[in-house]
Design a protein around this motif. Structure first.
Motif, mmCIF file in Angstrom:
data_model
loop_
_atom_site.group_PDB
_atom_site.id
_atom_site.type_symbol
_atom_site.label_atom_id
_atom_site.label_comp_id
_atom_site.label_asym_id
_atom_site.label_seq_id
_atom_site.Cartn_x
_atom_site.Cartn_y
_atom_site.Cartn_z
ATOM 1 N N ASP A 382 2.948 14.677 8.105
ATOM 2 C CA ASP A 382 3.161 13.486 9.217
ATOM 3 C C ASP A 382 2.857 11.959 8.447
ATOM 4 N N LEU A 383 2.045 11.823 7.480
ATOM 5 C CA LEU A 383 1.595 10.650 6.910
ATOM 6 C C LEU A 383 2.952 10.280 6.028
ATOM 7 N N GLU A 384 3.569 11.021 5.285
ATOM 8 C CA GLU A 384 4.817 10.631 4.733
ATOM 9 C C GLU A 384 5.817 10.182 5.590
ATOM 10 N N ALA A 385 6.101 10.781 6.777
ATOM 11 C CA ALA A 385 6.825 10.674 8.000
ATOM 12 C C ALA A 385 6.925 9.321 8.426
ATOM 13 N N ILE A 386 5.618 8.794 8.725
ATOM 14 C CA ILE A 386 5.266 7.683 9.304
ATOM 15 C C ILE A 386 5.372 6.671 8.121
ATOM 16 N N ASP A 387 5.158 6.726 6.927
ATOM 17 C CA ASP A 387 5.459 5.977 6.092
ATOM 18 C C ASP A 387 6.873 5.558 5.956
ATOM 19 N N GLU A 388 7.715 6.552 6.000
ATOM 20 C CA GLU A 388 9.101 6.238 5.757
ATOM 21 C C GLU A 388 9.514 5.500 7.090
ATOM 22 N N ALA A 389 9.059 5.800 8.105
ATOM 23 C CA ALA A 389 9.354 4.842 9.067
ATOM 24 C C ALA A 389 9.067 3.683 9.184
ATOM 25 N N LEU A 390 7.858 3.312 8.686
ATOM 26 C CA LEU A 390 7.540 1.895 8.191
ATOM 27 C C LEU A 390 8.378 1.322 7.246
ATOM 28 N N ALA A 391 8.315 1.878 6.369
ATOM 29 C CA ALA A 391 9.275 1.626 4.901
ATOM 30 C C ALA A 391 10.551 0.979 5.299
ATOM 31 N N MET A 392 11.272 1.603 6.102
ATOM 32 C CA MET A 392 12.619 1.456 6.715
ATOM 33 C C MET A 392 12.590 0.241 7.758
ATOM 34 N N GLY A 393 11.240 -0.433 7.913
ATOM 35 C CA GLY A 393 11.324 -1.724 8.690
ATOM 36 C C GLY A 393 11.544 -1.522 10.215
ATOM 37 N N LYS A 394 11.034 -0.183 10.328
ATOM 38 C CA LYS A 394 10.862 0.055 12.137
ATOM 39 C C LYS A 394 9.808 -0.734 12.829
ATOM 40 N N HIS A 395 8.732 -1.228 11.986
ATOM 41 C CA HIS A 395 7.770 -2.206 12.717
ATOM 42 C C HIS A 395 7.653 -3.469 11.928
ATOM 43 N N GLY A 396 8.664 -3.931 11.497
ATOM 44 C CA GLY A 396 8.826 -5.285 10.732
ATOM 45 C C GLY A 396 8.627 -5.495 9.273
ATOM 46 N N ARG A 397 8.853 -6.424 8.825
ATOM 47 C CA ARG A 397 8.941 -6.666 7.403
ATOM 48 C C ARG A 397 7.711 -6.473 6.546
ATOM 49 N N ILE A 398 6.563 -7.081 7.107
ATOM 50 C CA ILE A 398 5.290 -6.954 6.586
ATOM 51 C C ILE A 398 4.856 -5.478 6.201
ATOM 52 N N ALA A 399 5.215 -4.879 7.415
ATOM 53 C CA ALA A 399 4.403 -3.433 7.592
ATOM 54 C C ALA A 399 5.491 -2.627 6.492
ATOM 55 N N ALA A 400 6.885 -2.890 6.385
ATOM 56 C CA ALA A 400 7.636 -2.465 5.529
ATOM 57 C C ALA A 400 7.446 -2.416 3.995
ATOM 58 N N GLN A 401 7.027 -3.530 3.510
ATOM 59 C CA GLN A 401 6.410 -3.982 2.123
ATOM 60 C C GLN A 401 5.352 -3.076 2.006
ATOM 61 N N GLY A 402 4.100 -2.970 2.877
ATOM 62 C CA GLY A 402 3.010 -2.224 2.532
ATOM 63 C C GLY A 402 3.336 -0.737 2.667
ATOM 64 N N ALA A 403 4.224 -0.089 3.300
ATOM 65 C CA ALA A 403 4.744 1.407 3.464
ATOM 66 C C ALA A 403 5.364 1.267 2.108
ATOM 67 N N GLU A 404 6.006 0.447 1.461
ATOM 68 C CA GLU A 404 6.740 0.870 0.234
ATOM 69 C C GLU A 404 5.768 0.946 -1.005
ATOM 70 N N LYS A 405 4.967 -0.134 -0.916
ATOM 71 C CA LYS A 405 3.706 0.101 -1.963
ATOM 72 C C LYS A 405 3.016 1.354 -1.728
ATOM 73 N N ALA A 406 2.617 1.872 -0.662
ATOM 74 C CA ALA A 406 2.003 3.025 -0.140
ATOM 75 C C ALA A 406 2.938 4.135 -0.860
ATOM 76 N N ARG A 407 3.998 3.983 -0.681
ATOM 77 C CA ARG A 407 4.923 5.200 -1.035
ATOM 78 C C ARG A 407 4.867 5.668 -2.574
ATOM 79 N N GLN A 408 4.999 4.407 -3.268
ATOM 80 C CA GLN A 408 4.924 4.314 -4.639
ATOM 81 C C GLN A 408 3.412 4.693 -5.507
ATOM 82 N N SER A 409 2.425 4.083 -4.902
ATOM 83 C CA SER A 409 1.355 4.127 -5.395
ATOM 84 C C SER A 409 0.624 5.643 -5.162
ATOM 85 N N ILE A 410 0.701 6.113 -3.974
ATOM 86 C CA ILE A 410 0.487 7.624 -3.802
ATOM 87 C C ILE A 410 1.337 8.647 -3.517
#
Length: 592
Positions: A382-410
């Motif tokens: 679920d965490l990865e699915a949520i992160d994917e939705a955020l990284a795709m910009g579903k909740h705005g640009r700032i959330a997408a940038q944070g989700a992309e950083k999380a995707r790569q760092s962890i």
């Protein structure tokens, strides 16, 4: 010795191998690296098969096809180069290597695991990286203490190109300036070749690989951590000065050292690159020939790497092995990804079509090898699915940038982070389990590694809730030798358990995060020991045992095989699907 030690000034004619790779009912392949052009001959029971070497970047290789054997037989074999015996070595303390063909009547015994670093097998190496489970099993087999496996499947990270050992760093420093990118990471084909020699050159592991057939698939560390995580990662890495050379060296060496050994003789004949080797061996002439009549495949293999990087659909790294009562389908979950931000999938359309063709019934057990676990612990999924939705910009640009950083760092980049492909493959599997693609197998089992812990998960009440006649199981074995620090183990175990409810709550209340159609649960584990798993077919039932190594009485050279855990998976006629019977083993390094 005919085959000198890795890194020695005079390695002799045999540099690496022999490795027993493909094994069928009547044929096998034996891979070697040699120090010079020549003809490699395999001798079995008074018969012989030969192949000339081919060259890549000044290195010399041969893959000898041994055919017309009897099903279910076993024979000692020897390897000669230009008529001189090079294997087995005359002073070897290990039994002679052997070729044992598949027998449809013999239950399958399949080893699997991933993530193996290369450091010395001494006290310091055991302190930093733990005991090598592969080497421990090799020693036990050599002593006659274990039953012989049919095949070992290495499910990713056979070599670490981005986290090099002291010996590898010394080799790198001797040939270039490590203060310049990529520093102490692997740079090119020459360094990859040395990396493989270090990984497979240990005496015990070299013997095991000469006598137990193996198949392999890459994961990220074979190339670099987070390889093809996302489009953003892809753009960032391609802006570096060194990535292209690294990727070309990684994919080219993978084709030579790992991929061609995965293929059957008929598949080798159909392979666009290896067909040139067969043509040259038959006496054909061509522009690829070099002095000494050795075929130089350098340009062909590097061209393949260039093309597959740009257009993954032009070449398939996935493959299938038929094992009598079972079928093993090994899936490339790295190079065939679709990374476009609005259409992400673990597999491109061509690869998905191929997998669709392989996933069918009419076999007792369907095994799907994928380096990344298909079924993560539910909270992590679920965490990865949520992160994917955020990284795709579903909740705005700032959330997408944070989700992309999380995707790569962890490392939030498993099947859950490629939901479209996950859903499509899950539907295929459920069709197999319901008997819609031929007779339903007793089990459909995903075999995976990557996550540096081992566990079992299963679809809950598959028959009652989803009409499945097969059990749908995820079995993970990782690492073979690359353990998490103890404190990280405890944190990860607690983190995974603690994530289940909050992540499900978030997912259920988000219209952008789909709920899995077929819920599953972790039934056993996690275990964090270095280990190698063995899956054994017992009719409609399966058993899986995870085994590691332990140092006793200070004898670092001779670790003792231990049982980390064991799980029994009764077939549908035994316990109801969704209920696992299991028995824990014991290990000095186990985390409870």
């Amino acid at each position: 010795m005919n085959a000198g030690a890795v890194g020695s000034d005079d390695p002799g004619p045999l540099v690496l191998g022999p490795m027993l790779r493909y094994i069928g009912e009547t044929d096998a392949t034996v891979w070697v690296e040699t120090s010079r052009p020549g003809v490699v001959t395999v001798h079995v029971d008074g018969r012989e098969w030969a192949a000339p070497t081919f060259a890549v970047k000044g290195h010399h290789y041969a893959l000898v096809v041994v055919d017309a054997l009897e099903p279910g037989g076993a024979w000692d074999y020897a390897v000669h180069i230009d008529g001189a015996l090079v294997w087995p070595e005359p002073d070897s303390a290990f039994p002679p290597p052997r070729i044992a063909t598949m027998d449809r009547e013999r239950p399958t015994r399949l080893l699997f695991g991933s993530c193996r670093t290369t450091v010395p097998h001494d006290r310091e190496g055991h302190r930093t990286n733990g005991v090598d489970a592969l080497r421990t099993l090799a020693l036990a087999l050599a002593r006659g203490e274990e039953e012989w496996p049919d095949l070992v499947a290495f499910l990713g990270d056979q070599v670490y190109a981005d986290d090099t050992s002291q010996a590898m760093r010394e080799f790198i420093a001797a040939r270039r300036d490590i203060d310049k990118p990529p520093g102490e990471e692997i740079k090119d084909y020459e360094e990859y070749a040395h990396l493989y020699q270090l990984a497979w050159g240990d005496e015990a592991n070299r013997w095991l690989l000469s006598t137990v057939p193996s198949c392999m698939i890459f994961d990220d560390h074979d190339i670099r951590d987070d390889w093809n995580t996302s489009w953003t990662w892809h753009e960032e890495i391609n802006r570096t000065s060194w990535w292209h050379e690294r990727l070309m060296g990684g994919l080219s060496s993978y084709w030579v050292y790992q991929h061609i050994g995965n293929l059957s003789p008929s598949q080798l004949a159909d392979d666009e690159i290896y067909a040139r080797v067969l043509e040259a061996a038959s006496g054909a002439s061509g522009a690829d020939r070099v002095e000494g009549s050795e075929l130089d495949l350098t340009e062909a293999v590097f061209d393949l790497a260039r093309r597959t990087d740009r257009h993954p659909e032009v070449y398939r790294w996935s493959y299938r092995r038929d094992l009598g009562d079972s079928r093993l389908v090994v899936v490339d979950s790295r190079a065939a990804r679709v990374l476009e931000p609005q259409h992400r999938s673990m597999l491109d359309p061509d690869e998905m079509r191929w997998l669709d063709e392989q996933l069918s019934g009419d076999v007792e057990h369907l095994l799907i090898g994928t380096s990344l676990p298909f079924l993560l612990p539910p909270g992590l999924h679920d965490l990865e699915a949520i992160d994917e939705a955020l990284a795709m910009g579903k909740h705005g640009r700032i959330a997408a940038q944070g989700a992309e950083k999380a995707r790569q760092s962890i490392d939030l980049e498993h099947w859950a982070a490629f939901n479209d492909g996950f859903v499509e493959v899950f539907e295929m599997v459920m069709q197999v389990a319901r008997g819609e693609r031929g007779r339903a197998p007793s089990s459909v089992v995903f075999l995976s590694g990557d996550v540096h812990n081992s566990y079992v998960a299963e679809v809950v009440d598959a028959k009652a809730r989803h009409g499945a006649s097969s059990r749908i199981v995820q079995a993970v074995c990782s690492p073979i030798r690359n353990p998490m620090p103890r404190m990280v183990r405890v944190m990860m175990s607690s983190f995974a358990r603690g994530l289940v409810r909050p992540m499900r709550f978030v997912a259920e209340h988000s219209k952008h995060v789909p709920e899995p159609a077929y819920p599953w649960a972790v039934t056993d584990g996690p275990w964090f020991d270095n280990c190698l798993a063995e899956l054994t077919v017992q009719g409609r039932d399966l058993s899986i045992v995870w085994r590691g190594g332990e140092i006793r009485d200070g004898d670092d050279a001779h670790p003792v095989l231990t049982t980390v855990a064991s799980v029994r998976l009764p077939g549908p006629s035994g316990q109801p699907p969704g209920a696992l019977g299991w028995a824990s083993g014991s290990s000095a390094g186990s985390v409870s």
